[in-house]
Motif scaffolding. Structure first.
Motif, PDB file in Angstrom:
ATOM      1  N   PHE A  76      44.974  44.870  37.984  1.00 39.24           N
ATOM      2  CA  PHE A  76      45.836  44.461  39.088  1.00 39.24           C
ATOM      3  C   PHE A  76      46.774  45.593  39.514  1.00 39.24           C
ATOM      4  O   PHE A  76      47.293  45.587  40.634  1.00 39.24           O
ATOM      5  N   ARG A  77      46.977  46.556  38.635  1.00 41.26           N
ATOM      6  CA  ARG A  77      47.834  47.693  38.982  1.00 41.26           C
ATOM      7  C   ARG A  77      47.166  48.608  40.011  1.00 41.26           C
ATOM      8  O   ARG A  77      47.832  49.438  40.626  1.00 41.26           O
ATOM      9  N   THR A  78      45.864  48.436  40.196  1.00 43.61           N
ATOM     10  CA  THR A  78      45.141  49.281  41.148  1.00 43.61           C
ATOM     11  C   THR A  78      45.035  48.574  42.500  1.00 43.61           C
ATOM     12  O   THR A  78      45.061  47.346  42.593  1.00 43.61           O
ATOM     13  N   GLU A  79      44.889  49.368  43.551  1.00 42.25           N
ATOM     14  CA  GLU A  79      44.742  48.794  44.892  1.00 42.25           C
ATOM     15  C   GLU A  79      43.487  47.941  44.989  1.00 42.25           C
ATOM     16  O   GLU A  79      43.482  46.881  45.623  1.00 42.25           O
ATOM     17  N   GLN A  80      42.410  48.406  44.337  1.00 39.15           N
ATOM     18  CA  GLN A  80      41.160  47.653  44.368  1.00 39.15           C
ATOM     19  C   GLN A  80      41.313  46.299  43.671  1.00 39.15           C
ATOM     20  O   GLN A  80      40.780  45.284  44.139  1.00 39.15           O
ATOM     21  N   LYS A  84      40.936  42.451  45.309  1.00 36.50           N
ATOM     22  CA  LYS A  84      40.104  41.375  44.761  1.00 36.50           C
ATOM     23  C   LYS A  84      40.929  40.096  44.614  1.00 36.50           C
ATOM     24  O   LYS A  84      40.454  38.995  44.919  1.00 36.50           O
ATOM     25  N   ALA A  85      42.167  40.248  44.134  1.00 31.50           N
ATOM     26  CA  ALA A  85      43.041  39.087  43.977  1.00 31.50           C
ATOM     27  C   ALA A  85      43.313  38.431  45.332  1.00 31.50           C
ATOM     28  O   ALA A  85      43.270  37.198  45.464  1.00 31.50           O
ATOM     29  N   PHE A  86      43.564  39.257  46.345  1.00 29.00           N
ATOM     30  CA  PHE A  86      43.844  38.742  47.689  1.00 29.00           C
ATOM     31  C   PHE A  86      42.634  37.979  48.232  1.00 29.00           C
ATOM     32  O   PHE A  86      42.780  36.928  48.859  1.00 29.00           O
ATOM     33  N   GLN A  87      41.449  38.503  47.973  1.00 32.67           N
ATOM     34  CA  GLN A  87      40.231  37.829  48.433  1.00 32.67           C
ATOM     35  C   GLN A  87      40.073  36.466  47.768  1.00 32.67           C
ATOM     36  O   GLN A  87      39.655  35.494  48.407  1.00 32.67           O
ATOM     37  N   GLN A  88      40.425  36.372  46.482  1.00 32.93           N
ATOM     38  CA  GLN A  88      40.338  35.086  45.789  1.00 32.93           C
ATOM     39  C   GLN A  88      41.335  34.079  46.368  1.00 32.93           C
ATOM     40  O   GLN A  88      41.027  32.891  46.495  1.00 32.93           O
ATOM     41  N   VAL A  89      42.512  34.565  46.722  1.00 33.85           N
ATOM     42  CA  VAL A  89      43.503  33.693  47.355  1.00 33.85           C
ATOM     43  C   VAL A  89      42.938  33.102  48.639  1.00 33.85           C
ATOM     44  O   VAL A  89      43.051  31.893  48.908  1.00 33.85           O
ATOM     45  N   GLN A  90      42.305  33.948  49.441  1.00 36.19           N
ATOM     46  CA  GLN A  90      41.737  33.478  50.705  1.00 36.19           C
ATOM     47  C   GLN A  90      40.565  32.535  50.474  1.00 36.19           C
ATOM     48  O   GLN A  90      40.450  31.492  51.139  1.00 36.19           O
ATOM     49  N   GLU A  91      39.677  32.883  49.551  1.00 33.56           N
ATOM     50  CA  GLU A  91      38.495  32.060  49.298  1.00 33.56           C
ATOM     51  C   GLU A  91      38.858  30.666  48.791  1.00 33.56           C
ATOM     52  O   GLU A  91      38.164  29.684  49.092  1.00 33.56           O
ATOM     53  N   ARG A 107      57.004  42.116  40.016  1.00 37.10           N
ATOM     54  CA  ARG A 107      56.488  43.261  40.792  1.00 37.10           C
ATOM     55  C   ARG A 107      55.115  42.918  41.371  1.00 37.10           C
ATOM     56  O   ARG A 107      54.811  43.256  42.520  1.00 37.10           O
ATOM     57  N   GLY A 108      54.295  42.259  40.570  1.00 35.77           N
ATOM     58  CA  GLY A 108      52.992  41.817  41.069  1.00 35.77           C
ATOM     59  C   GLY A 108      53.134  40.811  42.193  1.00 35.77           C
ATOM     60  O   GLY A 108      52.399  40.850  43.187  1.00 35.77           O
ATOM     61  N   ALA A 109      54.103  39.901  42.059  1.00 40.25           N
ATOM     62  CA  ALA A 109      54.342  38.905  43.103  1.00 40.25           C
ATOM     63  C   ALA A 109      54.768  39.570  44.402  1.00 40.25           C
ATOM     64  O   ALA A 109      54.322  39.180  45.490  1.00 40.25           O
ATOM     65  N   LYS A 110      55.615  40.586  44.294  1.00 39.48           N
ATOM     66  CA  LYS A 110      56.076  41.297  45.494  1.00 39.48           C
ATOM     67  C   LYS A 110      54.914  42.011  46.176  1.00 39.48           C
ATOM     68  O   LYS A 110      54.804  42.013  47.417  1.00 39.48           O
ATOM     69  N   LEU A 111      54.021  42.611  45.405  1.00 40.84           N
ATOM     70  CA  LEU A 111      52.873  43.304  45.981  1.00 40.84           C
ATOM     71  C   LEU A 111      51.970  42.330  46.738  1.00 40.84           C
ATOM     72  O   LEU A 111      51.483  42.642  47.832  1.00 40.84           O
ATOM     73  N   LEU A 112      51.735  41.152  46.177  1.00 37.17           N
ATOM     74  CA  LEU A 112      50.922  40.154  46.868  1.00 37.17           C
ATOM     75  C   LEU A 112      51.620  39.660  48.135  1.00 37.17           C
ATOM     76  O   LEU A 112      50.977  39.425  49.156  1.00 37.17           O
ATOM     77  N   SER A 113      52.933  39.508  48.048  1.00 34.33           N
ATOM     78  CA  SER A 113      53.682  39.073  49.227  1.00 34.33           C
ATOM     79  C   SER A 113      53.564  40.107  50.343  1.00 34.33           C
ATOM     80  O   SER A 113      53.419  39.749  51.519  1.00 34.33           O
TER      81      SER A 113
END
Length: 319
Positions: A76-80, A84-91, A107-113
């Protein structure tokens, strides 16, 4: 908003299950669907996601740990990995996310936001090391666990007339050692935020022995030094038989206290309210006993300091 996700990340803390329960039931109360994401951000990347209903969180409010499990994710620390996480949220049709954990989780929550996923953070960590809140979920249970264990150790220390060095958790924050140390009447409390002099620590021990004190307790946060090393210094400077106990991960376990159950329930419900109101990148906290929301960016940038008045009080009371 129709569907929210909830995950726990980082170290587990007593009360996380109570927070999950509050999130699920408050969301359903408002007619929302809830997705439970297992094993934190790594589970989000892998799509380890389940639908949750009222029964999913039955009989968990009193249990320690987290029913959704937790894991750290280098991916999750990587852009890739985040993509993948963002795609799962959408799916999975997740419109907003609630993250329960510490500063790394935030920090992870802020990146997703920043990627477009409305996210709210709930502070869950036994270290109580999150700024912009008086208490984090799990801290009260942890200090009560430490107090109970130290009280038991004191019985043996008294019987054998020994000095005990007890190492507790707190790599970067000494709140567990500080609050528990005052509560058990420790002779010295060593925390990473304050420098200490072992010569002065030993002098205090000697003064106590001179007036007839039969045992002593030194409480040290792991970030302030290793218990065995400190015990060895005391032995070298005094010649006394010294014992060392490292409490370790036992501090994270156990049934959450009433305070942590109440705090987690209030924070979990409030996090749902914030998402419903259109908030994002916010952290739930308490100040003056009242719930408040703080920008995660502000919370992460705010220097976090221990209550040094309590530290000086402990020094005064242990003369």
């Amino acid at each position: 908003m129709h569907k929210i996700g909830v995950l726990t990340s980082g170290g587990d803390a007593p009360g996380m299950n109570a927070a999950i329960r509050a999130v699920v039931r408050k969301a359903i109360f408002h007619g929302l669907q809830v997705a439970g994401i297992k094993r934190g951000f790594q589970g989000l990347i892998q799509g380890d996601i389940i639908d949750m209903d009222l029964g999913s969180v039955g009989d968990i409010i009193h249990r320690g740990g987290t029913m959704l499990f937790t894991a750290r994710s280098d991916e999750f620390r990587t852009e890739q990995g985040r993509e993948k996480a963002f795609q799962q949220v959408q799916e999975h049709g997740i419109d907003g996310l609630i993250v329960i954990g510490g500063d790394g989780s935030f920090r992870g929550a802020k990146l997703l936001s920043d990627m477009g996923v409305p996210t709210i953070g709930i502070p869950g960590t036994i270290d109580n090391d999150i700024p912009c809140t008086e208490f984090t979920i799990g801290f009260d249970t942890a200090i009560n666990t430490v107090i109970d264990l130290v009280d038991k150790i004191r019985d043996t220390a008294t019987s054998h007339e020994r000095t005990y060095v007890i190492e507790v958790m707190g790599r970067n924050a000494g709140d567990i050692a500080l609050v528990a140390g005052v509560s058990v009447g420790a002779e010295s409390i060593l925390i990473p935020e304050e420098k200490y002099d072992m010569i002065k620590v030993v002098e205090k021990l000697k003064r106590g022995a001179a007036r007839g004190k039969k045992h002593s307790i030194i409480l040290v946060a792991e970030g302030a030094g290793k218990g065995f090393a400190i015990g060895e210094v005391i032995r070298e400077l005094t010649g006394w038989e010294t014992r060392v106990t490292v409490l370790g991960h036992i501090q994270r376990g156990g049934s959450p206290s009433a305070f942590d159950r109440m705090l987690a329930s209030k924070m979990g419900a409030y996090a749902v309210d914030l998402l419903k109101a259109g908030e994002r990148a916010k952290m739930v906290g308490t100040m003056g006993g009242q719930l408040q929301a703080t920008d995660i960016t502000e919370a992460l940038a705010t220097p976090r300091k221990p209550d040094l008045t309590l530290y000086h009080l402990a020094d005064a009371l242990s003369i």
